[in-house]
Design a protein around this motif. Structure first.
Motif, PDB file in Angstrom:
ATOM      1  N   ASP A 107      -1.872  -8.027  -8.375  1.00 15.04           N
ATOM      2  CA  ASP A 107      -0.795  -7.116  -8.760  1.00 15.04           C
ATOM      3  C   ASP A 107       0.544  -7.859  -8.805  1.00 15.04           C
ATOM      4  O   ASP A 107       1.357  -7.661  -9.720  1.00 15.04           O
ATOM      5  N   TYR A 108       0.731  -8.718  -7.813  1.00 15.07           N
ATOM      6  CA  TYR A 108       1.994  -9.452  -7.747  1.00 15.07           C
ATOM      7  C   TYR A 108       2.104 -10.457  -8.898  1.00 15.07           C
ATOM      8  O   TYR A 108       3.153 -10.563  -9.557  1.00 15.07           O
ATOM      9  N   ALA A 109       1.041 -11.181  -9.156  1.00 15.30           N
ATOM     10  CA  ALA A 109       1.060 -12.124 -10.275  1.00 15.30           C
ATOM     11  C   ALA A 109       1.334 -11.392 -11.587  1.00 15.30           C
ATOM     12  O   ALA A 109       2.104 -11.869 -12.437  1.00 15.30           O
ATOM     13  N   GLY A 151      -0.245 -18.964   1.717  1.00 16.06           N
ATOM     14  CA  GLY A 151       0.260 -18.614   0.410  1.00 16.06           C
ATOM     15  C   GLY A 151      -0.563 -17.515  -0.248  1.00 16.06           C
ATOM     16  O   GLY A 151      -1.784 -17.580  -0.295  1.00 16.06           O
ATOM     17  N   GLY A 152       0.113 -16.483  -0.756  1.00 16.11           N
ATOM     18  CA  GLY A 152      -0.596 -15.401  -1.421  1.00 16.11           C
ATOM     19  C   GLY A 152      -1.327 -14.455  -0.499  1.00 16.11           C
ATOM     20  O   GLY A 152      -2.213 -13.703  -0.942  1.00 16.11           O
ATOM     21  N   SER A 153      -0.979 -14.435   0.784  1.00 18.11           N
ATOM     22  CA  SER A 153      -1.627 -13.510   1.719  1.00 18.11           C
ATOM     23  C   SER A 153      -1.286 -12.067   1.340  1.00 18.11           C
ATOM     24  O   SER A 153      -0.290 -11.808   0.648  1.00 18.11           O
ATOM     25  N   PRO A 154      -2.080 -11.110   1.776  1.00 17.48           N
ATOM     26  CA  PRO A 154      -1.774  -9.711   1.459  1.00 17.48           C
ATOM     27  C   PRO A 154      -0.371  -9.284   1.897  1.00 17.48           C
ATOM     28  O   PRO A 154       0.302  -8.536   1.190  1.00 17.48           O
ATOM     29  N   ARG A 205      -8.696 -16.486  -0.254  1.00 21.27           N
ATOM     30  CA  ARG A 205     -10.054 -16.777  -0.711  1.00 21.27           C
ATOM     31  C   ARG A 205     -10.908 -15.508  -0.864  1.00 21.27           C
ATOM     32  O   ARG A 205     -12.026 -15.572  -1.370  1.00 21.27           O
ATOM     33  N   TYR A 206     -10.385 -14.388  -0.385  1.00 23.15           N
ATOM     34  CA  TYR A 206     -11.067 -13.111  -0.590  1.00 23.15           C
ATOM     35  C   TYR A 206     -10.381 -12.369  -1.739  1.00 23.15           C
ATOM     36  O   TYR A 206      -9.180 -12.524  -1.955  1.00 23.15           O
ATOM     37  N   LEU A 207     -11.117 -11.560  -2.451  1.00 28.39           N
ATOM     38  CA  LEU A 207     -10.501 -10.698  -3.450  1.00 28.39           C
ATOM     39  C   LEU A 207      -9.576  -9.699  -2.760  1.00 28.39           C
ATOM     40  O   LEU A 207      -9.916  -9.119  -1.726  1.00 28.39           O
ATOM     41  N   HIS A 208      -8.393  -9.520  -3.346  1.00 32.13           N
ATOM     42  CA  HIS A 208      -7.467  -8.511  -2.834  1.00 32.13           C
ATOM     43  C   HIS A 208      -6.541  -8.109  -3.973  1.00 32.13           C
ATOM     44  O   HIS A 208      -6.143  -8.945  -4.794  1.00 32.13           O
ATOM     45  N   ASP A 209      -6.205  -6.824  -4.028  1.00 36.51           N
ATOM     46  CA  ASP A 209      -5.371  -6.346  -5.136  1.00 36.51           C
ATOM     47  C   ASP A 209      -3.943  -6.896  -5.097  1.00 36.51           C
ATOM     48  O   ASP A 209      -3.324  -7.097  -6.141  1.00 36.51           O
ATOM     49  N   LEU A 269      -4.401  -5.601   7.031  1.00 36.65           N
ATOM     50  CA  LEU A 269      -5.057  -6.885   6.794  1.00 36.65           C
ATOM     51  C   LEU A 269      -4.024  -7.949   6.463  1.00 36.65           C
ATOM     52  O   LEU A 269      -3.106  -7.723   5.674  1.00 36.65           O
ATOM     53  N   ASN A 270      -4.200  -9.114   7.072  1.00 34.12           N
ATOM     54  CA  ASN A 270      -3.453 -10.295   6.637  1.00 34.12           C
ATOM     55  C   ASN A 270      -4.371 -11.491   6.787  1.00 34.12           C
ATOM     56  O   ASN A 270      -4.642 -11.952   7.896  1.00 34.12           O
ATOM     57  N   THR A 271      -4.855 -11.977   5.660  1.00 42.27           N
ATOM     58  CA  THR A 271      -5.779 -13.114   5.678  1.00 42.27           C
ATOM     59  C   THR A 271      -5.469 -14.002   4.479  1.00 42.27           C
ATOM     60  O   THR A 271      -4.478 -13.785   3.773  1.00 42.27           O
TER      61      THR A 271
END
Length: 450
Positions: free
Chosen positions: A91-93, A311-314, A83-87, A78-80
């Motif tokens: 985790d990175y933050a 920005g912040g994509s998986p 705006r969707y929840l993603h771990d 996945l790469n989106t």
């Protein structure tokens, strides 16, 4: 036709036809066609190996297999957008928050250091309700219009200084206003910032932010005296502004002693906003802004969403996490401290041997070698520095220059740069400087040879 099978001359001709001349090449008289990278090495289309001493973007090494693997595996799933929840993004933050002072607890993810600094400017203005910015002379904070405006390195060659931009002296203790013999250079340079702030206020204007590279790079690999940021922050906060630490060139363990370069100033200094880029993604376009809850809440109060498509994509966050993993697993911060100390000592031995070396300064794997024409005046040896860079390239070592006089040889290699690499580089530099001295007997008379 595969890119690495096209001849260098053909590639150069295509580039000249299709790209603007403002998109410049290293070594324009004889550019290198690079087709592969690994660790601290780059390879041209003929297979020649070059030691990379300046690429701080490939932070943990060109094409590090764990970083490449992380990007590939996430790309397959996945790469989106965020705006969707993603771990991955949370985790990175969380991982980044563990490296920073506690109050820097809110994160925005972007694609480039320029985007990060532009957002930092927006955050500062929204939080303070003020507009004006104080920057250090010779600073560079990015290529967006908003950042060209606060980058003396750029705006002096373009539209000039805007009325809302105010420039304080660079805290350069080698050739600046207050030098190594001054009893309190940090206080003296901070007083110059206070003078700028007072002048701004006398005109009825208000300060939104003070921007500073934690270690000014374009300014000449400068190490601000300890305590400078604390005193500046007091002046800026008293004026109602915030302190923005630009870590884009120097963060993520490069300085060796600390993970962040602003921490060199002391544990009692914490900026209001920190910007990150370049090394954060090891070549993948990732950037970040970290700030306080108070600043973030003020930005949210506008009711305007902040959204960044990529920005912040998986994938970006997977890459960022992998970089942090490699830094930890390979102990690259400690490595930067030990190898950087070794390289600095070798370079200082060269300073004792070669009068053209006026100063060697740095920390970890962020080092500058300041070349001079005369010890008394410290006149920048610009032409000589260019000559050294050119000769090093002939020896398959990639170096570059920085500083207002383009006379400071800069070292900021991938963090896997080794002790053997350091010995090799300094030996070649020694031979080149010795040859120069034998030919001209005075660096003042050196002229570049075709």
């Amino acid at each position: 036709m595969a890119a690495d099978r096209r001849g260098k001359a053909e590639t150069l001709a295509l580039r000249r036809r299709l790209l603007s001349d403002s998109c410049r090449l290293f070594y324009p008289e004889d550019p290198i066609k690079i087709v592969r990278g690994q660790g601290q090495y780059l390879y041209d289309e003929q297979g020649a190996e070059y030691l990379d001493c300046v690429n701080n973007v490939a932070h943990v090494g060109h094409c590090h297999p764990l970083v490449v693997q992380a990007a590939h595996e996430q790309n397959q799933v996945l790469n989106t957008n965020s705006r969707y929840l993603h771990d991955n993004i949370v985790d990175y933050a969380q991982r980044l928050s563990e490296t920073l002072p506690e109050k820097l607890s809110v994160f925005y993810f972007l694609n480039s250091g320029s985007e990060a600094n532009d957002l930092a400017l927006r955050l500062a203005r929204q939080y303070t309700g003020h507009w004006d910015v104080v920057v250090l002379d010779h600073a560079y904070h990015g290529h967006l219009s908003s950042l060209i405006d606060i980058s003396p390195y750029k705006f002096r060659d373009l539209d000039g200084q805007k009325e809302w931009v105010h420039v304080a002296p660079l805290p350069d203790t080698y050739r600046g206003l207050y030098r190594e013999d001054h009893p309190n250079p940090a206080g003296a340079y901070a007083s110059e910032v206070e003078r700028v702030v007072n002048s701004v206020q006398e005109k009825g204007r208000k300060i939104a932010a003070f921007f500073a590279e934690s270690l000014p790079s374009v300014g000449g690999q400068i190490i601000p005296p300890a305590g400078f940021f604390q005193e500046v922050a007091e002046h800026i906060h008293r004026a109602g502004g915030v302190f923005v630490a630009d870590e884009i060139q120097v963060g993520f363990g490069r300085v060796g002693q600390h993970f962040w370069a602003f921490q060199l100033q002391g544990e009692d200094f914490v900026p209001d906003i920190v910007t990150m880029g370049k090394s954060i993604g090891n070549g993948h376009p990732v950037a970040c802004v970290a700030t306080t809850q108070a600043v973030a809440r003020a930005f949210e109060a506008t009711g305007v969403e902040y959204f960044n498509t990529f920005g912040g994509s998986p994938v970006s966050c997977a890459v960022g996490l992998a970089v942090l993993d490699v830094l930890e697993k390979e102990q690259l911060q400690a490595h930067a401290a030990s190898v950087g100390s070794f390289l600095t000592e070798l370079l200082r031995q060269q300073k004792a041997k070669h009068p053209i070396i006026g100063d060697v300064r740095g920390t970890g794997l962020f080092i500058g070698v300041d070349l001079i024409k005369d010890e008394a005046t410290r006149t920048p040896a610009t032409e000589e520095a260019n000559y050294v860079v050119s000769r090093m390239k002939e020896n398959y070592i990639l170096l570059s220059t920085d500083g207002p006089g383009r006379n400071v040889l800069k070292f900021k290699p991938p963090m896997c740069f080794s002790v053997d690499n350091a010995r090799h580089v300094v030996a070649k530099m020694d031979a080149i400087l010795t040859s120069m001295e034998e030919k001209v007997r005075s660096c003042e008379t050196l002229r570049l040879q075709p």
